[in-house]
Design an enzyme around this catalytic site. Structure first.
Site, PDB file in Angstrom:
ATOM      1  N   LYS A 266      -2.735 -12.794   5.922  1.00  0.00           N
ATOM      2  CA  LYS A 266      -2.023 -14.052   5.652  1.00  0.00           C
ATOM      3  C   LYS A 266      -0.739 -14.105   6.482  1.00  0.00           C
ATOM      4  O   LYS A 266       0.139 -13.257   6.339  1.00  0.00           O
ATOM      5  CB  LYS A 266      -1.690 -14.146   4.146  1.00  0.00           C
ATOM      6  CG  LYS A 266      -0.832 -15.350   3.765  1.00  0.00           C
ATOM      7  CD  LYS A 266      -0.622 -15.406   2.237  1.00  0.00           C
ATOM      8  CE  LYS A 266       0.365 -16.517   1.852  1.00  0.00           C
ATOM      9  NZ  LYS A 266       0.622 -16.559   0.395  1.00  0.00           N
ATOM     10  N   ASP A 271       7.135 -19.856   2.911  1.00  0.00           N
ATOM     11  CA  ASP A 271       6.446 -20.553   1.832  1.00  0.00           C
ATOM     12  C   ASP A 271       7.456 -21.113   0.832  1.00  0.00           C
ATOM     13  O   ASP A 271       7.993 -20.374   0.009  1.00  0.00           O
ATOM     14  CB  ASP A 271       5.492 -19.561   1.124  1.00  0.00           C
ATOM     15  CG  ASP A 271       4.748 -20.201  -0.039  1.00  0.00           C
ATOM     16  OD1 ASP A 271       4.747 -21.449  -0.138  1.00  0.00           O
ATOM     17  OD2 ASP A 271       4.142 -19.448  -0.836  1.00  0.00           O
ATOM     18  N   LYS A 278       8.838 -24.368  -5.039  1.00  0.00           N
ATOM     19  CA  LYS A 278       9.279 -23.191  -5.789  1.00  0.00           C
ATOM     20  C   LYS A 278      10.704 -23.381  -6.266  1.00  0.00           C
ATOM     21  O   LYS A 278      11.468 -24.124  -5.647  1.00  0.00           O
ATOM     22  CB  LYS A 278       9.263 -21.970  -4.855  1.00  0.00           C
ATOM     23  CG  LYS A 278       7.893 -21.426  -4.522  1.00  0.00           C
ATOM     24  CD  LYS A 278       8.015 -20.216  -3.604  1.00  0.00           C
ATOM     25  CE  LYS A 278       6.662 -19.697  -3.169  1.00  0.00           C
ATOM     26  NZ  LYS A 278       5.845 -19.176  -4.271  1.00  0.00           N
ATOM     27  N   ASP A 289       6.169 -13.871   3.520  1.00  0.00           N
ATOM     28  CA  ASP A 289       4.818 -14.300   3.173  1.00  0.00           C
ATOM     29  C   ASP A 289       3.829 -14.117   4.336  1.00  0.00           C
ATOM     30  O   ASP A 289       2.662 -14.469   4.210  1.00  0.00           O
ATOM     31  CB  ASP A 289       4.847 -15.754   2.682  1.00  0.00           C
ATOM     32  CG  ASP A 289       3.832 -16.029   1.593  1.00  0.00           C
ATOM     33  OD1 ASP A 289       3.285 -15.063   1.034  1.00  0.00           O
ATOM     34  OD2 ASP A 289       3.572 -17.213   1.309  1.00  0.00           O
ATOM     35  N   ASP A 348       1.441 -24.749  -3.938  1.00  0.00           N
ATOM     36  CA  ASP A 348       2.009 -23.410  -3.742  1.00  0.00           C
ATOM     37  C   ASP A 348       0.911 -22.336  -3.678  1.00  0.00           C
ATOM     38  O   ASP A 348       1.169 -21.207  -3.286  1.00  0.00           O
ATOM     39  CB  ASP A 348       3.010 -23.105  -4.868  1.00  0.00           C
ATOM     40  CG  ASP A 348       3.939 -21.960  -4.513  1.00  0.00           C
ATOM     41  OD1 ASP A 348       3.949 -21.548  -3.331  1.00  0.00           O
ATOM     42  OD2 ASP A 348       4.663 -21.488  -5.417  1.00  0.00           O
ATOM     43  N   GLU A 350      -1.265 -21.710  -1.520  1.00  0.00           N
ATOM     44  CA  GLU A 350      -1.665 -22.065  -0.165  1.00  0.00           C
ATOM     45  C   GLU A 350      -2.296 -20.905   0.610  1.00  0.00           C
ATOM     46  O   GLU A 350      -3.054 -21.131   1.544  1.00  0.00           O
ATOM     47  CB  GLU A 350      -0.454 -22.617   0.610  1.00  0.00           C
ATOM     48  CG  GLU A 350       0.448 -21.563   1.271  1.00  0.00           C
ATOM     49  CD  GLU A 350       1.090 -20.592   0.295  1.00  0.00           C
ATOM     50  OE1 GLU A 350       1.254 -20.928  -0.881  1.00  0.00           O
ATOM     51  OE2 GLU A 350       1.429 -19.465   0.720  1.00  0.00           O
ATOM     52  N   ARG A 352      -4.589 -18.760  -0.160  1.00  0.00           N
ATOM     53  CA  ARG A 352      -6.047 -18.741  -0.269  1.00  0.00           C
ATOM     54  C   ARG A 352      -6.688 -19.804   0.616  1.00  0.00           C
ATOM     55  O   ARG A 352      -7.818 -19.651   1.062  1.00  0.00           O
ATOM     56  CB  ARG A 352      -6.459 -18.896  -1.745  1.00  0.00           C
ATOM     57  CG  ARG A 352      -5.952 -20.164  -2.374  1.00  0.00           C
ATOM     58  CD  ARG A 352      -5.965 -20.092  -3.918  1.00  0.00           C
ATOM     59  NE  ARG A 352      -4.853 -19.296  -4.444  1.00  0.00           N
ATOM     60  CZ  ARG A 352      -4.663 -19.009  -5.734  1.00  0.00           C
ATOM     61  NH1 ARG A 352      -5.523 -19.443  -6.635  1.00  0.00           N
ATOM     62  NH2 ARG A 352      -3.648 -18.286  -6.136  1.00  0.00           N
TER      63      ARG A 352
HETATM   64  N1  BES Z   1       3.360 -16.359  -1.528  1.00  0.00           N
HETATM   65  C1  BES Z   1       3.141 -16.665  -2.886  1.00  0.00           C
HETATM   66  C2  BES Z   1       2.902 -15.435  -3.741  1.00  0.00           C
HETATM   67  C3  BES Z   1       4.118 -14.568  -4.027  1.00  0.00           C
HETATM   68  C4  BES Z   1       5.041 -14.956  -4.966  1.00  0.00           C
HETATM   69  C5  BES Z   1       4.244 -13.349  -3.430  1.00  0.00           C
HETATM   70  C6  BES Z   1       6.109 -14.137  -5.249  1.00  0.00           C
HETATM   71  C7  BES Z   1       5.304 -12.524  -3.718  1.00  0.00           C
HETATM   72  C8  BES Z   1       6.237 -12.913  -4.636  1.00  0.00           C
HETATM   73  C9  BES Z   1       1.906 -17.568  -3.042  1.00  0.00           C
HETATM   74  O1  BES Z   1       1.707 -18.455  -2.017  1.00  0.00           O
HETATM   75  C10 BES Z   1       2.092 -18.353  -4.291  1.00  0.00           C
HETATM   76  O2  BES Z   1       3.018 -19.119  -4.337  1.00  0.00           O
HETATM   77  N2  BES Z   1       1.230 -18.160  -5.264  1.00  0.00           N
HETATM   78  C11 BES Z   1       1.334 -18.842  -6.503  1.00  0.00           C
HETATM   79  C12 BES Z   1      -0.045 -19.208  -6.968  1.00  0.00           C
HETATM   80  C13 BES Z   1      -0.084 -20.080  -8.195  1.00  0.00           C
HETATM   81  C14 BES Z   1       0.493 -21.438  -7.889  1.00  0.00           C
HETATM   82  C15 BES Z   1      -1.507 -20.193  -8.662  1.00  0.00           C
HETATM   83  C16 BES Z   1       1.993 -17.910  -7.516  1.00  0.00           C
HETATM   84  O3  BES Z   1       1.680 -16.715  -7.523  1.00  0.00           O
HETATM   85  O4  BES Z   1       2.854 -18.376  -8.261  1.00  0.00           O
HETATM   86 ZN    ZN Z   2       2.431 -17.913  -0.154  1.00  0.00          ZN
HETATM   87 MG    MG Z   3       2.740 -20.273  -2.309  1.00  0.00          MG
END
Ligand code: BES
Ligand code: ZN
Ligand code: MG
Length: 501
Positions: A266, A271, A278, A289, A348, A350, A352
């Site tokens: 990735k 992000d 966020k 990210d 968010d 994204e 995947r």
């Molecule tokens: N990049 C983030 C995941 C992340 C968050 C990694 C905090 C490290 C620390 C990812 O893109 C994300 O925002 N995932 C969301 C998914 C949710 C909306 C289903 C998450 O984990 O909150």
């Molecule tokens: Zn992300």
């Molecule tokens: Mg995200």
């Protein structure tokens, strides 16, 4: 700024002199008895420090004797390795990280290590590699964005051992240098802030780093990505004024007929969450990210330098996830490269989406295995913290290969569940899939289940969620800075790749 250079000498410590001598201490199994220093003369000279338990030999303990003026050296440092029974490569790596800090506290620039005292001969190669990795990883700095002292300080570390004549020790030394340099490269990509690490810069860095190696690297621009029908990547990129890139790195170290090992990472260079934005707290950390992408780029560099007898290809979809007037909105539906549709119920989620196209493309290469790394879910941090990297696979053979690789690299990995129940939770209402789960909890497993929909069923595949381990390992690893990138998975992925030779 300091740079560490490590050298291997086919000499005993007794035939060298210099600024600082480093010897190893080991704890006595009988705790009432003094520790041992593995270098006889130093042990004699420091017998009182041993008797008084100034030197205990505890793992990672570094004791400096400044201006000791001993055997032609100005200073002496003892490095604790703990008890013999508990000695592992990771103990050596961590002790080396502690030593690196002690060297910089001592402000010494010429250090000579009694490598002969590290261990009995049979483990010397593996432990030499771990020592080199610990020193080199700990020596990484990222301070070029601070104004002030710009002069680079070189610290030379000489490893002295009569056994350095041994080919296995030399090979292990080189391997340690390559692996830690490539992990440090991945760290540098991660630590670089988002304004200086855009998708196109990430691509350029991969191209630049591959110069002089046998890697073939290309970076597709937006036009090409459109032509390749990568609707997941394009959908995320449409909210940003930076163009996306799809980075491809190829290594051929075996016959053309041999199925490649495919890596996917990735490469989200920042992000903010998109329209499902966020919260502000810690959002700056989302420059990390792209650490999954950085890990596979570092892995490919290492594989080519080690000249592994495999074929390998890495794919890094790279984009920002930002908000503008054309950003993807909750409810929007996009189509991945394989024709599957997904509704974006949270912009968010994204990672995947950009990985979906990359996994489809990787599957088309008819690989022996696909391995991906991604900072995919906050839920992974909740589940395993910054200790283990969670990995998901339904392939038992691949699971054991991964665990074997982790045991060698010292990077902790933990197998997580991935079942049909998680797949069910990702069904869409108006499209094939939803990008968020309809159930609460198990957010890392449902994310993995989403990814699984884009991998051909007959290809062994594993997904590594490095959200908790790619940066900010705190004080857990002496050879990583507490807040910065860790370069995690480079060393494990190389060990895994070796198993396909
Ligand atoms: N990049 C983030 C995941 C992340 C968050 C990694 C905090 C490290 C620390 C990812 O893109 C994300 O925002 N995932 C969301 C998914 C949710 C909306 C289903 C998450 O984990 O909150
Ligand atoms: Zn992300
Ligand atoms: Mg995200």
């Amino acid at each position: 700024m300091s740079v560490i250079q490590i050298h291997l000498h086919k000499k005993s410590i007794n035939d060298l002199n210099g600024q600082t001598l480093v010897v190893f201490s080991k704890a006595n199994a009988d705790k009432t008895k003094p520790a041992k220093i593995t270098h006889a003369e130093t042990s004699k000279a420091l017998d009182e420090a041993l008797a008084d338990k100034v030197v205990t030999g505890a793992a990672g303990e570094c004791i400096s004797f400044r201006e000791a003026r001993f055997l032609g050296f100005r200073n002496v440092i003892t490095v604790g390795l703990g008890s013999d029974a508990k000695l592992t490569a990771e103990v050596v790596r961590q002790a080396a990280g502690a030593l690196c800090k002690e060297i910089s506290a001592l402000k010494t620039q010429e250090v000579t290590v009694d490598l002969d005292g590290l261990t009995a001969k049979k483990d010397l190669a593996a432990y030499t590699q771990a020592l080199v990795e610990g020193l080199h990883l700990a020596g990484y700095t990222f301070d070029q964005l601070k104004s002030g002292e710009k002069k680079e300080k070189v610290v030379n570390i000489h490893l002295a051992s009569q056994a350095a004549k041994d080919k296995a020790v030399q090979a292990a030394f080189n391997q340690g240098i390559i692996l830690s340099a490539c992990a440090n490269f991945a760290k540098r990509l991660g630590d670089t802030p988002g304004n200086l690490m855009t998708p196109s810069i990430l691509a350029d860095e991969a191209i630049k780093a591959a110069k002089g190696t046998s890697l073939k690297v290309s970076a597709w621009d937006k036009k090409r990505i459109e032509k390749e029908r990568m609707g997941g990547l394009l959908g995320v990129a449409q909210g940003s004024s930076q163009e996306p890139r799809f980075i491809v790195m190829e290594y051929n170290g075996a016959a053309k007929s041999k199925a490649p090992v495919c890596f996917v990472g990735k490469g989200l260079t920042f992000d903010c969450g998109g329209i499902s934005i966020k919260p502000g707290a810690k959002m700056e950390e989302m420059k990390y990210d792209m650490c999954g992408g950085a890990a596979v780029i570092g892995t490919m560099l290492a594989i080519s330098q080690l000249k592994l007898k495999i074929n390998a290809i890495a794919f890094v979809p790279a984009t920002e996830n930002l908000v503008n007037g054309s950003a993807t909105k909750p409810g929007d539906v996009h189509t991945a490269r394989n024709g599957k549709t997904f509704e974006i119920n949270n912009t968010d989620a994204e990672g995947r989406l950009i990985l979906s196209d990359a996994l489809v493309y990787a599957s088309e290469q008819k690989p022996a295995v696909i391995v991906d790394a991604a900072t995919l879910t906050g839920a992974m941090v909740v589940a395993l913290g910054n200790v283990h990297t969670g990995f998901f696979t339904r392939n038992a053979g691949l699971k054991s290969k991964i665990e074997k690789a982790g045991a060698v690299s010292g990077e902790l990995v933990w197998n997580m569940p991935l079942t049909d129940a998680h797949v069910k939770d990702m069904k869409g209402t108006f499209a094939d899939l939803s990008n968020i789960s309809s159930a609460g909890g198990a957010g890392s497993a449902t994310a993995a289940a989403f990814l699984e929909q884009f991998v051909d069923a007959d290809i062994p595949w594993a997904h590594f969620d490095v959200a908790g381990t790619a940066w900010a390992c705190g004080n857990r690893l002496s050879y990583c800075s507490p807040k910065g990138a860790t370069g995690v998975m480079v060393r494990t992925f190389v060990e895994l790749a070796k198993q396909y030779a």
